[in-house]
Design an enzyme around this catalytic site. Structure first.
Site, short mmCIF file in Angstrom:
data_model
loop_
_atom_site.label_atom_id
_atom_site.label_comp_id
_atom_site.label_asym_id
_atom_site.label_seq_id
_atom_site.Cartn_x
_atom_site.Cartn_y
_atom_site.Cartn_z
N LYS A 133 -38.09 -24.88 -13.52
CA LYS A 133 -36.90 -25.53 -12.97
C LYS A 133 -35.67 -24.97 -13.70
O LYS A 133 -35.41 -25.30 -14.84
CB LYS A 133 -36.94 -27.04 -13.13
CG LYS A 133 -35.91 -27.70 -12.21
CD LYS A 133 -35.35 -29.00 -12.71
CE LYS A 133 -34.23 -28.87 -13.68
NZ LYS A 133 -33.01 -28.21 -13.21
N GLY A 165 -32.53 -27.13 -23.93
CA GLY A 165 -31.37 -27.87 -23.45
C GLY A 165 -30.88 -28.83 -24.51
O GLY A 165 -31.07 -28.60 -25.71
N SER A 166 -30.29 -29.93 -24.07
CA SER A 166 -29.68 -30.85 -25.03
C SER A 166 -30.73 -31.69 -25.74
O SER A 166 -31.82 -31.93 -25.22
CB SER A 166 -28.70 -31.77 -24.28
OG SER A 166 -29.40 -32.51 -23.30
N THR A 167 -30.38 -32.18 -26.91
CA THR A 167 -31.30 -33.01 -27.68
C THR A 167 -31.60 -34.31 -26.94
O THR A 167 -32.74 -34.79 -26.94
CB THR A 167 -30.71 -33.26 -29.08
OG1 THR A 167 -30.67 -32.01 -29.77
CG2 THR A 167 -31.55 -34.24 -29.89
N GLY A 176 -34.10 -33.54 -24.32
CA GLY A 176 -35.35 -33.20 -24.99
C GLY A 176 -36.10 -34.46 -25.42
O GLY A 176 -37.32 -34.56 -25.27
N GLU A 222 -36.54 -26.65 -27.42
CA GLU A 222 -35.51 -25.91 -28.16
C GLU A 222 -34.19 -26.58 -27.81
O GLU A 222 -33.74 -26.51 -26.67
CB GLU A 222 -35.56 -24.43 -27.76
CG GLU A 222 -34.84 -23.53 -28.74
CD GLU A 222 -33.39 -23.40 -28.41
OE1 GLU A 222 -32.56 -24.08 -29.07
OE2 GLU A 222 -33.06 -22.64 -27.49
N CYS A 258 -26.45 -22.65 -28.45
CA CYS A 258 -27.03 -23.59 -29.40
C CYS A 258 -27.00 -23.03 -30.83
O CYS A 258 -27.09 -23.79 -31.79
CB CYS A 258 -28.45 -23.96 -28.99
SG CYS A 258 -29.46 -22.52 -28.61
P1 NDP Z 1 -29.22 -30.60 -20.25
O1 NDP Z 1 -30.07 -30.78 -21.44
O2 NDP Z 1 -28.88 -31.78 -19.43
O3 NDP Z 1 -29.91 -29.53 -19.23
C1 NDP Z 1 -30.87 -28.57 -19.56
C2 NDP Z 1 -31.93 -28.50 -18.45
O4 NDP Z 1 -32.63 -29.74 -18.37
C3 NDP Z 1 -31.34 -28.29 -17.05
O5 NDP Z 1 -32.25 -27.52 -16.28
C4 NDP Z 1 -31.27 -29.70 -16.52
O6 NDP Z 1 -31.22 -29.77 -15.11
C5 NDP Z 1 -32.55 -30.29 -17.06
N1 NDP Z 1 -32.57 -31.74 -17.15
C6 NDP Z 1 -31.51 -32.59 -17.29
N2 NDP Z 1 -31.94 -33.88 -17.34
C7 NDP Z 1 -33.30 -33.84 -17.24
C8 NDP Z 1 -34.32 -34.83 -17.23
N3 NDP Z 1 -34.02 -36.13 -17.34
N4 NDP Z 1 -35.60 -34.45 -17.10
C9 NDP Z 1 -35.93 -33.14 -16.98
N5 NDP Z 1 -35.00 -32.15 -16.97
C10 NDP Z 1 -33.70 -32.48 -17.12
O7 NDP Z 1 -27.92 -29.87 -20.66
P2 NDP Z 1 -26.51 -29.90 -19.87
O8 NDP Z 1 -26.55 -28.75 -18.98
O9 NDP Z 1 -26.22 -31.20 -19.22
O10 NDP Z 1 -25.50 -29.73 -21.06
C11 NDP Z 1 -25.11 -30.88 -21.83
C12 NDP Z 1 -25.00 -30.54 -23.28
O11 NDP Z 1 -26.28 -30.17 -23.77
C13 NDP Z 1 -24.13 -29.34 -23.59
O12 NDP Z 1 -22.79 -29.69 -23.69
C14 NDP Z 1 -24.71 -28.90 -24.91
O13 NDP Z 1 -24.19 -29.68 -25.93
C15 NDP Z 1 -26.18 -29.18 -24.76
N6 NDP Z 1 -26.95 -27.99 -24.32
C16 NDP Z 1 -27.66 -27.31 -25.24
C17 NDP Z 1 -28.35 -26.18 -24.88
C18 NDP Z 1 -29.12 -25.40 -25.85
O14 NDP Z 1 -29.30 -24.19 -25.68
N7 NDP Z 1 -29.66 -26.02 -26.89
C19 NDP Z 1 -28.34 -25.66 -23.52
C20 NDP Z 1 -27.59 -26.47 -22.61
C21 NDP Z 1 -26.93 -27.58 -23.02
P3 NDP Z 1 -29.82 -29.79 -14.28
O15 NDP Z 1 -28.75 -29.28 -15.16
O16 NDP Z 1 -30.12 -28.90 -13.16
O17 NDP Z 1 -29.61 -31.19 -13.86
#
Ligand code: NDP
Length: 480
Positions: A176, A229-231, A234, A251, A285
């Site tokens: 996804k 993605g975000s903590t 996660g 991660e 990140c």
């Molecule tokens: P998210 O953690 O929300 O998104 C990362 C991925 O997870 C996307 O594919 C998202 O889908 C998916 N996702 C979101 N919610 C769920 C859920 N409940 N269950 C399963 N999958 C989910 O990051 P954001 O894009 O909203 O960014 C928000 C903040 O997160 C940023 O400002 C940053 O601080 C941090 N971040 C950190 C990253 C890293 O590399 N460590 C990467 C991205 C963000 P979709 O977006 O399609 O809804």
């Protein structure tokens, strides 16, 4: 350039049972224009895709010989290289990634496939001399269906570094991508199929995380979830996966330190450090957002850091010379501006940037921002801003500085600059992070494990450690 705009399921771009009804607009962050629309998958499509992946696992990919598996993965890498420019342009439009970075990232994706293609035949278990005699050996077995959920900040390489080791170990993957950046992942799936990957071995489902992401994570046939993605998300995924003990690698966020001692090569540290935080518009990140500088060189370092920052070319990501593009979305820019607003109301001193560029009326741009005067309790110092903002703070004593470095819920990456070898090793041992570089800003090496301590994650991407994480370890004993 015709971008793929439908889910990739069982070897074809197609609308799943419910896909096609909801369409997601892809907005170019540099122009604010919609450049294409992507059909979102729904819960029924998740069901279809996971069942197809399980079928491909049981009937095909699991039993493909290592030689053939490697051949297919090498062919994927070759097709990525042949289509490098097109793949790079897709991420320029989707997320405003500067074209030169986008090309490097696609090439990195190809290298990741080559690395794991080469690993297939060199990855094996052990024979173990057990006390009761007989013959004991271990097998590294694939898990089955892996769900990979990836973010928008490095869409292509992160997709590759989850998909390639999972496939190399014999699993099938349902991916996804982030709603903001699904197109290069869809293109990758098409290329992988062209390279000989069986139908169903890599399914790609665009759609929202809170919708299909959660359905995918909870699907009973999914054996492992690999997430970046975000903590906060996660942590949510960890809760959802706990019910049936799915394997996990996460991660997550970071607030990485950049530590500069007075005995370092200050010119080198100050001139290269700005891109360690501003690259990818700070949406990284690993961004070194907390800079700790030994007091004796503080003024000199800040002056050079700001000079180097002003030389960075911010602008249209499609231009060759651009080093930093816009933020990914209107919402992301507003979040970052929220942090800057609080900073201006407090004791902080913004010595560079802090506002939008005056010469651009379109695009989610923000000037590169350097903040001084932070205290360790400030939100801007503690939280992941995910934008082009750095805080620089002086320190007097090594011990106190290390305590401040580790006073963070995160522990992903970091740098330290010194010419004193003993100090470098002493401090490197004490910094709580999964990745650290000395006299350099690099974080990612295809061959080495990447991931975090504390709330920056669990498990590791890249290197052979990641491949281990896509297998179950079986111990077999044969009586003699
Ligand atoms: P998210 O953690 O929300 O998104 C990362 C991925 O997870 C996307 O594919 C998202 O889908 C998916 N996702 C979101 N919610 C769920 C859920 N409940 N269950 C399963 N999958 C989910 O990051 P954001 O894009 O909203 O960014 C928000 C903040 O997160 C940023 O400002 C940053 O601080 C941090 N971040 C950190 C990253 C890293 O590399 N460590 C990467 C991205 C963000 P979709 O977006 O399609 O809804």
């Amino acid at each position: 350039m015709q971008a793929p705009t439908r889910p990739f399921i069982d070897g074809e771009f197609r609308d799943g049972p419910g896909a096609g009804r909801e369409r997601v607009a892809m907005i170019n962050p540099a122009t604010e224009e919609t450049w294409c629309e992507v059909a979102a998958a729904d819960g029924a499509a998740v069901e279809w895709a996971v069942a197809g992946a399980q079928r491909a696992f049981e009937q095909d990919w699991r039993d493909v010989t290592p030689g053939k598996r490697a051949e297919v993965l090498f062919a994927v890498a070759r097709l990525i290289r042949e289509n490098l420019e097109e793949l790079a342009q897709l991420d320029v439009r989707s997320i405003g990634k500067p074209i030169s970075d986008a090309r490097d990232e696609v090439a990195l994706g190809a290298r990741v496939f080559e690395y794991y293609a080469g690993a297939v035949g060199k990855f094996f278990g052990h024979t173990i001399p057990v006390a009761r005699g007989g013959f004991d050996f271990t097998l590294r077995q694939p898990m089955g269906v892996v769900a990979a959920i990836v973010p928008w900040n490095f869409p292509f390489p992160i997709t590759c570094w989850k998909v390639a080791p999972a496939l190399a170990a014999g699993n099938c993957v349902v991916l996804k991508p982030a709603n903001l950046s699904p197109v290069s992942a869809l293109r990758l799936a098409g290329l992988a199929h062209e390279a000989g990957l069986p139908a169903g071995a890599l399914q790609v489902l665009p759609g929202s995380g809170s919708g299909i992401g959660e359905v995918l994570v909870q699907h009973p046939l999914v054996r492992k979830v690999s997430f970046t993605g975000s903590t906060s998300v996660g942590s949510r995924i960890m809760q959802l996966a706990a019910r049936d003990m799915k394997r996990l690698s996460l991660e997550l966020g970071g607030k990485s330190p950049n530590i500069v001692f007075a005995d370092a090569d200050i010119d080198q540290a100050a001139s290269s450090s700005p891109m360690s935080v501003f690259a990818n518009t700070g949406q990284d990140c690993c961004a070194r957002t907390r800079v700790f500088v030994e007091r004796g060189i503080f003024e000199r370092f800040v002056e050079r850091f700001v000079d180097a920052t002003r030389k960075i070319v911010v602008g249209d990501p499609a231009q060759e010379r651009t080093q930093v593009g816009p933020l990914v979305s209107r919402g992301q820019r507003e979040t970052v501006e929220g942090y800057l607003k609080t900073a201006t109301q407090q004791r902080h001193r913004i010595v560079c940037g802090g506002d939008r560029p005056r010469d651009r009326d379109k695009g989610y741009y923000l000037n590169l921002t350097v903040v001084l005067g932070c205290e360790p309790t400030d939100r801007i110092w503690r939280e992941e801003v995910f934008g082009p903002v750095v805080c620089i703070r002086p320190f007097d004593h090594e011990e106190q500085m290390i305590r401040e470095v580790n006073d963070s819920p995160y522990g992903l990456s970091g740098s330290l600059w010194t010419n004193d070898l003993k100090r470098a090793i002493r401090v490197a041992r004490r910094v709580e992070s999964g990745v650290l570089s000395i006299n350099s800003n690099s974080s990612v090496h295809v061959e080495a494990p990447f991931g975090g301590f504390k709330q920056s994650g669990i498990g590791r991407d890249l290197g052979m450690t990641a491949m281990e994480g896509y297998t179950e370890l079986k111990n077999v004993y044969v009586a003699e």
